[in-house]
Design a protein around this motif. Structure first.
Motif, PDB file in Angstrom:
ATOM      1  N   UNK A  74       0.827  -1.209   0.000  1.00  0.00           N
ATOM      2  CA  UNK A  74       0.000   0.000   0.000  1.00  0.00           C
ATOM      3  C   UNK A  74       0.861   1.258   0.000  1.00  0.00           C
ATOM      4  N   UNK A  75       1.963   1.236   0.769  1.00  0.00           N
ATOM      5  CA  UNK A  75       2.789   2.438   0.901  1.00  0.00           C
ATOM      6  C   UNK A  75       3.721   2.597  -0.310  1.00  0.00           C
ATOM      7  N   UNK A  77       2.992   2.238  -3.344  1.00  0.00           N
ATOM      8  CA  UNK A  77       2.265   3.032  -4.332  1.00  0.00           C
ATOM      9  C   UNK A  77       2.428   4.521  -4.055  1.00  0.00           C
ATOM     10  N   UNK A  78       2.335   4.886  -2.766  1.00  0.00           N
ATOM     11  CA  UNK A  78       2.488   6.293  -2.384  1.00  0.00           C
ATOM     12  C   UNK A  78       3.868   6.812  -2.766  1.00  0.00           C
ATOM     13  N   UNK A  81       4.025   7.460  -6.514  1.00  0.00           N
ATOM     14  CA  UNK A  81       3.255   8.658  -6.892  1.00  0.00           C
ATOM     15  C   UNK A  81       4.001   9.923  -6.486  1.00  0.00           C
ATOM     16  N   UNK A  85       5.393  12.854  -8.994  1.00  0.00           N
ATOM     17  CA  UNK A  85       5.025  14.268  -8.900  1.00  0.00           C
ATOM     18  C   UNK A  85       6.255  15.156  -8.759  1.00  0.00           C
ATOM     19  N   UNK A  88       7.590  15.595 -12.173  1.00  0.00           N
ATOM     20  CA  UNK A  88       6.727  16.485 -12.958  1.00  0.00           C
ATOM     21  C   UNK A  88       6.989  17.944 -12.608  1.00  0.00           C
TER      22      UNK A  88
ATOM     23  N   UNK B   1      -1.591  17.931  -9.580  1.00  0.00           N
ATOM     24  CA  UNK B   1      -1.677  16.786 -10.483  1.00  0.00           C
ATOM     25  C   UNK B   1      -3.126  16.547 -10.872  1.00  0.00           C
ATOM     26  N   UNK B   6      -5.458   8.668 -11.398  1.00  0.00           N
ATOM     27  CA  UNK B   6      -4.875   8.759 -10.060  1.00  0.00           C
ATOM     28  C   UNK B   6      -5.937   9.097  -9.027  1.00  0.00           C
ATOM     29  N   UNK B  13      -7.892   3.703  -2.620  1.00  0.00           N
ATOM     30  CA  UNK B  13      -6.795   3.303  -1.757  1.00  0.00           C
ATOM     31  C   UNK B  13      -6.873   3.966  -0.388  1.00  0.00           C
ATOM     32  N   UNK B  16      -9.203   1.924   1.610  1.00  0.00           N
ATOM     33  CA  UNK B  16      -8.546   0.666   1.978  1.00  0.00           C
ATOM     34  C   UNK B  16      -7.595   0.877   3.158  1.00  0.00           C
ATOM     35  N   UNK B  44      -1.194   7.887   6.160  1.00  0.00           N
ATOM     36  CA  UNK B  44      -0.792   7.598   4.783  1.00  0.00           C
ATOM     37  C   UNK B  44      -1.994   7.682   3.849  1.00  0.00           C
ATOM     38  N   UNK B  47      -2.700  11.225   3.164  1.00  0.00           N
ATOM     39  CA  UNK B  47      -1.654  11.834   2.336  1.00  0.00           C
ATOM     40  C   UNK B  47      -1.836  11.443   0.867  1.00  0.00           C
ATOM     41  N   UNK B  48      -2.193  10.165   0.629  1.00  0.00           N
ATOM     42  CA  UNK B  48      -2.480   9.730  -0.744  1.00  0.00           C
ATOM     43  C   UNK B  48      -3.602  10.574  -1.330  1.00  0.00           C
ATOM     44  N   UNK B  51      -2.389  14.125  -2.121  1.00  0.00           N
ATOM     45  CA  UNK B  51      -1.549  14.216  -3.318  1.00  0.00           C
ATOM     46  C   UNK B  51      -2.421  14.192  -4.573  1.00  0.00           C
TER      47      UNK B  51
END
Lengths: 99, 139
Positions: A74-75, A77-78, A81, A85, A88, B1, B6, B13, B16, B44, B47-48, B51
């Protein structure tokens, strides 16, 4: 060959193969000419470590390791991302997309 | 973004991660887990979301100011410690209540330890999110 022996052999072979993939990904992380190469290599290493956690859970019977694998997935993926960014933004500032 | 993929993925997520953090919080006493790890996982998740959809949306989804959440968590943890005084025990002694206890089963165990863990969860969630949101807004 009994089934227990077969499981032991499978675990050894899997460990070696996953370690090999970690080593190959690490080479790409160290060499990788662009930032994108390094991000993909890091992602691949995360997935390999998840595989190590899964195999270690089977090998030792400590099923708390499966939770480690879950959180890592799960983390991870963070992390990908956030790095995407970062790349970018740096490009938008005109800092050059490479290196 | 501004990626629709995303945003759609981050919403799923975040949910989850929040469910998993509640699971981690509740199993904490007997297995790996607990308030601290649960709070980190929940942070977390937010934070996801921040973002993908921006900090303003994430603050709206959280509903309360992260600093107030941390303060409330500290209050709850202190309350769990003071509760021991009602039974004449030392400060922060765990008090257990077994609902429907029989000879060979413990029924439903409730404890002040869980209340303390919930306090820790809120402190960690609030502290991490106030740091993460300020960093996000400063960039």
């Amino acid at each position: 060959m009994t089934s227990a022996e077969f499981l032991d052999w499978s675990i050894y072979v899997t460990f070696v193969m996953v370690m090999l993939s970690l080593a190959v990904a690490f080479v790409r992380l160290a060499k990788g000419p662009t930032l994108a190469d390094r991000v993909v290599a890091l992602d691949m290493m995360t997935i390999s470590i998840i595989a190590v956690c899964g195999v270690a859970a089977v090998a030792t019977g400590v099923y708390a390791l499966l939770d480690v694998a879950l959180v890592l997935a799960l983390v991870g993926f963070l992390a990908t991302v956030a790095l995407a960014r970062f790349a970018e933004r740096r490009e938008a500032r005109g800092g050059g997309p490479e290196e | 973004m501004n990626s629709i993929i995303l945003i759609a993925g981050a919403r799923l997520q975040a949910v989850l991660l929040l469910v998993f953090s509640a699971y981690m919080l509740l199993r904490g006493h007997n297995a790996p887990g607990g308030g601290f790890i649960g709070g980190l996982i929940a942070a977390t998740g937010f934070v996801v979301y921040a973002i993908a959809c921006g900090t303003a949306d994430a603050r709206k989804a959280l509903r309360f100011d992260p600093g107030s959440i941390a303060g409330a968590g500290l209050g709850i943890a202190l309350l769990a410690g003071v509760m021991a005084a009602f039974w004449g025990d030392a400060l922060f002694t765990g008090q257990w209540l077994f609902i429907g206890e029989t000879e060979d089963s413990k029924g439903i165990p409730l404890s002040t330890v869980l209340v303390f863990d919930i306090g820790v969860y809120l402190v960690v969630l609030g502290a991490i999110l106030s740091i993460a949101f300020s960093l996000e807004e400063a960039v």
